[in-house]
Design an enzyme around this catalytic site. Structure first.
Site, PDB file in Angstrom:
ATOM      1  N   MET A   1       0.852  -1.191   0.000  1.00 31.63           N
ATOM      2  CA  MET A   1       0.000   0.000   0.000  1.00 31.63           C
ATOM      3  C   MET A   1       0.890   1.245   0.000  1.00 31.63           C
ATOM      4  O   MET A   1       0.445   2.334   0.351  1.00 31.63           O
ATOM      5  CB  MET A   1      -0.928  -0.013   1.210  1.00 31.63           C
ATOM      6  CG  MET A   1      -1.877  -1.216   1.178  1.00 31.63           C
ATOM      7  SD  MET A   1      -3.413  -0.962   2.069  1.00 31.63           S
ATOM      8  CE  MET A   1      -2.817  -0.718   3.712  1.00 31.63           C
TER       9      MET A   1
ATOM     10  N   LEU B   1       6.766   3.048   1.482  1.00 32.55           N
ATOM     11  CA  LEU B   1       7.685   1.905   1.507  1.00 32.55           C
ATOM     12  C   LEU B   1       8.817   2.096   2.517  1.00 32.55           C
ATOM     13  O   LEU B   1       9.292   3.217   2.727  1.00 32.55           O
ATOM     14  CB  LEU B   1       8.245   1.695   0.095  1.00 32.55           C
ATOM     15  CG  LEU B   1       7.158   1.476  -0.960  1.00 32.55           C
ATOM     16  CD1 LEU B   1       7.770   1.416  -2.361  1.00 32.55           C
ATOM     17  CD2 LEU B   1       6.333   0.221  -0.686  1.00 32.55           C
ATOM     18  N   HIS B   2       9.226   1.000   3.128  1.00 36.80           N
ATOM     19  CA  HIS B   2      10.260   1.053   4.162  1.00 36.80           C
ATOM     20  C   HIS B   2      11.142  -0.186   4.068  1.00 36.80           C
ATOM     21  O   HIS B   2      10.983  -0.996   3.130  1.00 36.80           O
ATOM     22  CB  HIS B   2       9.618   1.201   5.541  1.00 36.80           C
ATOM     23  CG  HIS B   2       8.522   0.206   5.794  1.00 36.80           C
ATOM     24  ND1 HIS B   2       8.764  -1.133   5.936  1.00 36.80           N
ATOM     25  CD2 HIS B   2       7.173   0.359   5.880  1.00 36.80           C
ATOM     26  CE1 HIS B   2       7.626  -1.771   6.134  1.00 36.80           C
ATOM     27  NE2 HIS B   2       6.636  -0.897   6.087  1.00 36.80           N
TER      28      HIS B   2
ATOM     29  N   HIS C   1       9.830  -3.561   3.032  1.00 38.36           N
ATOM     30  CA  HIS C   1       9.523  -3.695   1.599  1.00 38.36           C
ATOM     31  C   HIS C   1      10.816  -3.917   0.800  1.00 38.36           C
ATOM     32  O   HIS C   1      10.833  -4.672  -0.173  1.00 38.36           O
ATOM     33  CB  HIS C   1       8.802  -2.447   1.084  1.00 38.36           C
ATOM     34  CG  HIS C   1       7.445  -2.247   1.695  1.00 38.36           C
ATOM     35  ND1 HIS C   1       7.137  -1.162   2.486  1.00 38.36           N
ATOM     36  CD2 HIS C   1       6.326  -3.011   1.648  1.00 38.36           C
ATOM     37  CE1 HIS C   1       5.882  -1.254   2.883  1.00 38.36           C
ATOM     38  NE2 HIS C   1       5.366  -2.365   2.398  1.00 38.36           N
TER      39      HIS C   1
ATOM     40  N   GLY D   1       4.404 -10.551   4.204  1.00 46.92           N
ATOM     41  CA  GLY D   1       5.211 -10.518   5.415  1.00 46.92           C
ATOM     42  C   GLY D   1       4.549 -11.281   6.558  1.00 46.92           C
ATOM     43  O   GLY D   1       3.322 -11.295   6.689  1.00 46.92           O
TER      44      GLY D   1
ATOM     45  N   VAL E   1      10.501  -7.953   9.540  1.00 49.38           N
ATOM     46  CA  VAL E   1      11.707  -7.117   9.597  1.00 49.38           C
ATOM     47  C   VAL E   1      11.493  -6.099  10.715  1.00 49.38           C
ATOM     48  O   VAL E   1      10.417  -5.498  10.817  1.00 49.38           O
ATOM     49  CB  VAL E   1      11.931  -6.392   8.244  1.00 49.38           C
ATOM     50  CG1 VAL E   1      13.130  -5.462   8.313  1.00 49.38           C
ATOM     51  CG2 VAL E   1      12.103  -7.418   7.126  1.00 49.38           C
TER      52      VAL E   1
ATOM     53  N   ARG F   1       2.637   2.288   9.191  1.00 47.43           N
ATOM     54  CA  ARG F   1       1.901   3.053  10.205  1.00 47.43           C
ATOM     55  C   ARG F   1       2.813   3.589  11.311  1.00 47.43           C
ATOM     56  O   ARG F   1       2.392   4.462  12.067  1.00 47.43           O
ATOM     57  CB  ARG F   1       0.783   2.201  10.811  1.00 47.43           C
ATOM     58  CG  ARG F   1      -0.355   1.976   9.809  1.00 47.43           C
ATOM     59  CD  ARG F   1      -1.546   1.288  10.442  1.00 47.43           C
ATOM     60  NE  ARG F   1      -2.717   1.362   9.580  1.00 47.43           N
ATOM     61  CZ  ARG F   1      -3.117   0.394   8.754  1.00 47.43           C
ATOM     62  NH1 ARG F   1      -2.443  -0.724   8.671  1.00 47.43           N
ATOM     63  NH2 ARG F   1      -4.190   0.565   8.002  1.00 47.43           N
TER      64      ARG F   1
END
Ligand code: PAF
Length: 278
Positions: free
Chosen positions: A28, A31-32, A35, A148, A177, A188
């Site tokens: 969604m 990204l972090h 991802h 995940g 992660v 979030r």
């Protein structure tokens, strides 16, 4: 240098040349690190001749009324750069109108695993997830897709959907992660203010303390986790439960295949996490 293709319509996505193996990372956006890890694993699975597709779509169907759909972060440019850097080959970024016509009338609903935990707290959530994931599998002809383990119940429900509806997409699980202080990475997390962010580290502390205490009574495991979470004054517990990791029904005593799962709210931010027990 990989030239990432960006497509925004279903027609464009379906007109892409067939890849030998297309591995999808459904997201969604916002990204972090997690991802990034998913793209890395996707690349490994895709191999030299395959490609990595990543979708970014904030899916209104999976947000309950009054939840954070409107304020969900949508950093388009940063996400695009992230994908390019991570080595994504195909970025699919449709609008809501493109994905859902006004007269949509077909949905996918899983009716067993969805009845507890997230499904109980967020009615309609998994119906929205299954519907959009099925659409993404079809639109992008995904040979494989990654999910995940932080969203452990979602992963199991998608596997069940694939099994029961005979999708050809293989599902690959990616371990949770965590940031250096143990907090599970989530889009979030960026809602949290400094105090909430600091206190949110009780979640993984609670999970690891409860999992490593050698307790066999599920009630004791839950009590211990609740006690640790209780040390954070800003934490409001939605649920802390021990369930079977396949059926998601409560179990007591703890068995080899049990899962300790929790959802806790800090301010306006609801976070989930889990750990395997036994
Ligand atoms: O886990 C998520 O980010 C979403 O639920 C997913 C799988 C991308 C479907 O919208």
């Amino acid at each position: 240098m990989i030239n990432m293709r960006i497509v925004t319509t279903i027609a464009q996505a379906q007109a892409q040349p067939n890849a030998k193996c297309r591995v999808l990372v459904p997201t969604m956006g916002a990204l972090h690190k997690a991802h990034g890890e998913m793209v890395r694993v996707a690349r490994e699975h895709a191999g030299h001749d395959g490609e990595v597709a990543l979708s970014i779509f904030v899916n209104p169907l999976q947000f309950e009324p009054g939840s954070d759909y409107e304020r969900y972060p949508r950093p388009e440019k940063t996400d695009e750069e992230f994908c390019e850097k991570a080595g994504v080959d195909l970025l699919f970024r449709p609008s809501v109108a493109e994905m859902y016509g006004d007269d949509r009338s077909v949905f996918i609903e899983e009716s067993s695993l969805s009845n507890t935990l997230e499904g109980k707290s967020r009615p309609g959530h998994f119906r929205g997830v299954c519907t959009v994931v099925a659409k993404l599998f079809n639109i992008l002809s995904a040979d494989a897709a990654l999910f995940g383990e932080k969203d452990f119940q979602q992963l199991a429900i998608i596997r069940r959907m694939v099994r029961d509806l005979n999708f050809k997409t293989s599902i690959i699980a990616v371990p949770t992660v965590r940031d250096d202080d143990g907090l599970a990475c989530s889009s979030r997390n960026q809602y949290l203010n400094a105090d909430e962010r600091e206190q949110a580290t009780v979640l993984h502390k609670a999970l690891f303390a409860a999992a490593n205490a050698g307790k066999t009574s599920a009630r004791d495991v839950v009590d211990l986790a609740r006690k640790v979470i209780g040390e954070a004054p800003l934490a409001r517990i939605d649920y802390v439960e021990v369930v079977d990791a396949e059926t998601f029904q409560s179990v007591d005593p703890v068995r080899a295949n049990s899962l300790l799962a929790l959802a806790v709210v800090f301010g306006k931010t609801r976070l989930i996490d889990n750990i395997r027990l036994g």
